[in-house]
Design a protein around this motif. Structure first.
Motif, PDB file in Angstrom:
ATOM      1  N   PHE A 165       0.730  -1.262  -0.044  1.00 21.83           N
ATOM      2  CA  PHE A 165      -0.096  -0.305  -0.058  1.00 21.83           C
ATOM      3  C   PHE A 165       0.942   1.298  -0.056  1.00 21.83           C
ATOM      4  CE2 PHE A 165      -2.726   3.415   1.780  1.00 21.83           C
ATOM      5  CZ  PHE A 165      -3.896   3.267   0.881  1.00 21.83           C
TER       6      PHE A 165
ATOM      7  N   LEU B 272      -4.909  -0.475  10.453  1.00 23.45           N
ATOM      8  CA  LEU B 272      -4.882  -1.758   9.557  1.00 23.45           C
ATOM      9  C   LEU B 272      -4.464  -3.057  10.627  1.00 23.45           C
ATOM     10  CD1 LEU B 272      -2.954  -0.887   6.433  1.00 23.45           C
ATOM     11  CD2 LEU B 272      -5.028  -2.243   6.422  1.00 23.45           C
TER      12      LEU B 272
ATOM     13  N   ILE C  13      -6.760   0.786  -2.976  1.00 24.27           N
ATOM     14  CA  ILE C  13      -7.594   0.382  -1.736  1.00 24.27           C
ATOM     15  C   ILE C  13      -8.360  -1.020  -2.168  1.00 24.27           C
ATOM     16  CG2 ILE C  13      -9.671   1.035  -0.463  1.00 24.27           C
ATOM     17  CD1 ILE C  13      -8.707   3.980  -0.642  1.00 24.27           C
TER      18      ILE C  13
ATOM     19  N   LEU D 207      -6.113  -3.923  -2.192  1.00 26.43           N
ATOM     20  CA  LEU D 207      -5.721  -4.343  -0.891  1.00 26.43           C
ATOM     21  C   LEU D 207      -6.793  -5.102  -0.215  1.00 26.43           C
ATOM     22  CD1 LEU D 207      -3.726  -4.213   1.500  1.00 26.43           C
ATOM     23  CD2 LEU D 207      -4.519  -2.051   2.186  1.00 26.43           C
ATOM     24  N   GLN D 208      -8.147  -4.322  -0.244  1.00 30.67           N
ATOM     25  CA  GLN D 208      -9.156  -5.184   0.318  1.00 30.67           C
ATOM     26  C   GLN D 208      -9.649  -6.593  -0.017  1.00 30.67           C
ATOM     27  OE1 GLN D 208     -12.221  -1.684   0.602  1.00 30.67           O
ATOM     28  NE2 GLN D 208     -11.381  -1.602   2.609  1.00 30.67           N
TER      29      GLN D 208
ATOM     30  N   LEU E  93      -7.141  -8.685   1.205  1.00 30.96           N
ATOM     31  CA  LEU E  93      -7.542  -9.025   2.540  1.00 30.96           C
ATOM     32  C   LEU E  93      -8.888  -9.949   2.895  1.00 30.96           C
ATOM     33  CD1 LEU E  93      -6.840  -5.845   4.147  1.00 30.96           C
ATOM     34  CD2 LEU E  93      -5.313  -7.773   4.506  1.00 30.96           C
TER      35      LEU E  93
ATOM     36  N   LEU F 103     -11.901  -8.914   1.955  1.00 29.99           N
ATOM     37  CA  LEU F 103     -13.125  -8.199   2.182  1.00 29.99           C
ATOM     38  C   LEU F 103     -14.096  -7.883   0.976  1.00 29.99           C
ATOM     39  CD1 LEU F 103     -10.922  -5.477   4.275  1.00 29.99           C
ATOM     40  CD2 LEU F 103     -12.511  -7.122   5.284  1.00 29.99           C
TER      41      LEU F 103
ATOM     42  N   GLY G   7      -6.942   3.429   8.542  1.00 29.98           N
ATOM     43  CA  GLY G   7      -6.450   1.855   8.421  1.00 29.98           C
ATOM     44  C   GLY G   7      -7.484   1.143   8.873  1.00 29.98           C
ATOM     45  N   LEU G   8      -8.097   1.306  10.022  1.00 35.91           N
ATOM     46  CA  LEU G   8      -9.173   0.479  10.655  1.00 35.91           C
ATOM     47  C   LEU G   8     -10.122   0.274   9.369  1.00 35.91           C
ATOM     48  CD1 LEU G   8      -9.859   1.929  13.964  1.00 35.91           C
ATOM     49  CD2 LEU G   8      -9.335  -0.551  13.591  1.00 35.91           C
TER      50      LEU G   8
END
Lengths: 189, 160
Positions: free
Chosen positions: A41, A58, A179, A182-183, A186, A188, B57-58
C-alpha cells in the motif's frame, strides 16, 4: 558505510512474508520497483507523519496479519505521539524509521533532528520494548529476520544514506485502485 | 439529551466497531459507556490528526470506525482530515464537540471555538448537522445512516 535506501528495502522484501507493506515518501517510489503485491500500500498522497497510525489501524483490523510501515525520519518527527499510541497496543506493526537526516523529497534540507536523534530510544521511552538499530547493510541483514517477526509493535531505526535531488514520488496506481486491491487481498467484500 | 449510554447504544446500532478519540470535557463523560459496550473498542490517540489515520487504517482493514474529537482537535487535524476524506475518499464519520457553543449563542464568551468550527467544516466540505440539547442519539443515528446511504463522509457537531 551507511545502508542505501534500496538495500533497506531489499532486505525487507526478503522477510515480509504475507505482511502488508505500507510505504511513504521516497520508499513509495522505490518499493514498486521491487514488489507489486496486492498487500503493498503506497500511502501517497499522504498526510506526512501518519504512516504508522494508518498501519496501526490496519493491524487492529487485521490482527492475524502483520503490517510493515516505512517511515522517514522527518515523518517520524512530525508525529512522535504515534509511538506512544502504538505502544498501547499489542498490534503487529513493524515501523522502520529510515534515518537520513534530511527531508529528501523537498531537495535534501536537514530536519531539526538531523544526526542526533535516537529513534529506537524514543520508541523505548514511549513504551515500545522491541526496538532495533542498524547502521550498516550487514547489520540490517543479520537483524531483519528477528526484527520483522514475532509480536509487535516493533520500531527499527535504520541509518541510511542521504540522497539529494529526489523528487516527490508518484503512486504506482490510483488510490481507489490501491484500496480495492488491498481489500480484495484481505478477503473483504 | 445526549449522554454516554444512549450514544454508545446508538453507535452499536449503527454497527460502529471502533471509536478513535481524544475526549473533551463533554465527550469525556461518555467514556465509561463507550468502553463498556460490547463490540465497541475505544482507541486513544495522542493528537487528533492521528485519529484520522488510525481510523483510515481500520476502515481499509474492514472495520467501521468513527472519529470523536473536540473542535480544537479538528482545527489541528486539517491535513490528516484532508488526506483521508478527500485524497483517499474514505467515508468516515466524525463526532466533534464544539466548546462554548451555548455561551457563544448568548454572546457570553470570548472563546473563538464556536466562531470557527462551522466555517472550518464547510471549508473542508464535510456535510454536518449540529446536535444540541433538544436532540437525541436517534438524530446521530439518522445522520450516520444518511452518510452511509450516500457513501460519503459526514459529521455531527455536539453543542457544548
Amino acid at each position: 558505510m551507511r545502508i542505501t535506501h534500496r538495500q533497506a528495502l531489499d532486505v525487507v522484501l526478503a522477510h515480509r512474508s504475507d505482511k502488508i507493506v505500507v510505504t511513504t515518501m521516497t520508499s513509495a517510489g522505490l518499493w514498486p520497483h521491487l514488489s507489486d503485491d496486492p498487500l503493498d500500500f503506497a500511502y501517497i498522497p499522504s498526510a506526512m507523519g501518519h504512516g504508522p497510525s494508518l498501519g496501526l489501524g490496519l493491524a487492529l483490523a487485521q490482527p492475524s496479519r502483520g503490517v510493515i510501515v516505512f517511515n522517514g525520519d522527518g515523518c517520524t518527527l512530525m508525529s512522535l505521539g504515534n509511538l506512544v499510541t502504538l505502544a498501547q497496543h499489542r498490534a503487529n506493526v513493524y515501523v522502520i524509521v529510515l534515518d537520513n537526516g534530511i527531508y529528501e523529497v523537498t531537495g535534501g534540507q536537514p530536519h531539526a533532528g538531523a544526526q542526533h536523534v535516537d529513534y529506537a530510544a524514543l520508541a523505548r521511552a514511549a513504551g515500545i520494548t522491541r526496538t532495533y538499530t542498524c547502521a550498516t547493510f550487514s547489520e540490517w541483514q543479520a537483524t531483519a529476520g528477528a526484527a520483522l517477526s514475532g509480536a509487535g509493535p516493533v520500531v527499527i531505526h535504520l541509518k541510511i544514506e542521504a540522497r539529494f535531488g529526489q523528487k516527490t514520488p508518484k503512486p504506482p496506481r490510483p488510490m481507489a485502485e490501491q484500496i480495492r486491491r488491498l481489500q480484495q487481498a484481505l478477503g473483504l467484500p | 439529551m445526549l449522554d454516554g449510554p444512549t450514544i454508545a447504544a446508538a453507535l452499536k446500532e449503527c454497527g460502529i466497531t471502533h471509536v478513535v478519540w481524544i475526549p473533551d470535557s463533554e465527550l469525556g463523560t461518555w467514556e465509561a459507556a463507550l468502553t463498556s459496550t460490547d463490540g465497541l473498542t475505544l482507541v486513544r490517540v495522542c493528537r487528533e490528526g492521528e485519529a484520522f489515520a488510525v481510523a483510515a487504517g481500520l476502515w481499509l482493514g474492514g472495520k467501521k470506525p468513527i472519529v470523536m474529537i473536540q473542535c480544537t482537535g479538528l482545527f489541528e487535524a486539517g491535513d490528516a482530515l484532508r488526506n483521508v476524506l478527500h485524497d483517499m475518499k474514505l467515508p468516515l464519520f466524525i463526532v466533534v464537540g464544539v466548546r462554548s457553543y451555548y455561551l457563544h449563542q448568548q454572546g457570553a464568551t470570548p472563546d473563538t471555538c464556536p466562531v470557527y468550527t462551522e466555517p472550518i467544516m464547510r471549508a473542508w466540505q464535510i456535510p454536518y448537522v449540529v446536535l444540541d440539547n433538544r436532540n437525541t442519539a436517534a438524530d446521530l443515528v439518522a445522520e450516520y445512516r444518511k452518510a452511509v446511504a450516500e457513501k460519503r463522509a459526514g459529521a455531527v457537531l455536539i453543542a457544548e
